[in-house]
Motif scaffolding. Structure first.
Motif: not given
Length: 125
Positions: A14-21
């Motif tokens: 997954x994109x890094x932003x999705x992991x952070x979310x």
């Protein structure tokens, strides 16, 4: 017979932003990421629009036929130049125009229907 639940590890890209979310939502729900994903999977409603891929294939085939008809008309006009039957070409273009209008209408209805069926997953907060 054992009623023990067997656990497996799943890896996803997954994109890094999705992991952070995902981490943030798990933290807000006071759950581990695994617990959050399990809850999301259990409570998620996914609408699988029956027949959608078949309908899209049919629309694509329809576009292919329209393209083929346009190419045949262009070939006829280019081959016969001044002797080309302009009335015949015009009649075929009117029919193609009607087909395109109908195709757009069907595609718009399909898009609208698919959009209203889609539901978002409930994420615990």
């Amino acid at each position: 017979m054992s009623s023990e639940v067997k656990h497996v590890q799943i890896n996803a890209i997954v994109p890094l932003s999705q992991r952070e979310l995902l981490k943030e939502r798990a933290r807000q729900a006071e759950l581990t990421i695994s617990e959050l994903i399990n809850k999301m999977i259990s409570s998620m409603v996914i609408d699988v629009s029956p027949g959608l891929p078949a309908q899209l294939k049919e629309l694509n085939s329809w576009l292919g036929r329209i393209n083929s008809n346009l190419n045949m008309l262009a070939h006829h006009a280019n081959r016969h130049r001044a002797e080309a039957d302009s009335e015949l070409i015009r009649l075929h273009l009117v029919k193609i125009s009607a087909d395109v209008s109908e195709l757009v209408s069907v595609a718009s209805e399909l898009k609208k229907t698919n959009r209203t069926r889609r539901k978002k997953a409930e994420v615990p907060s």
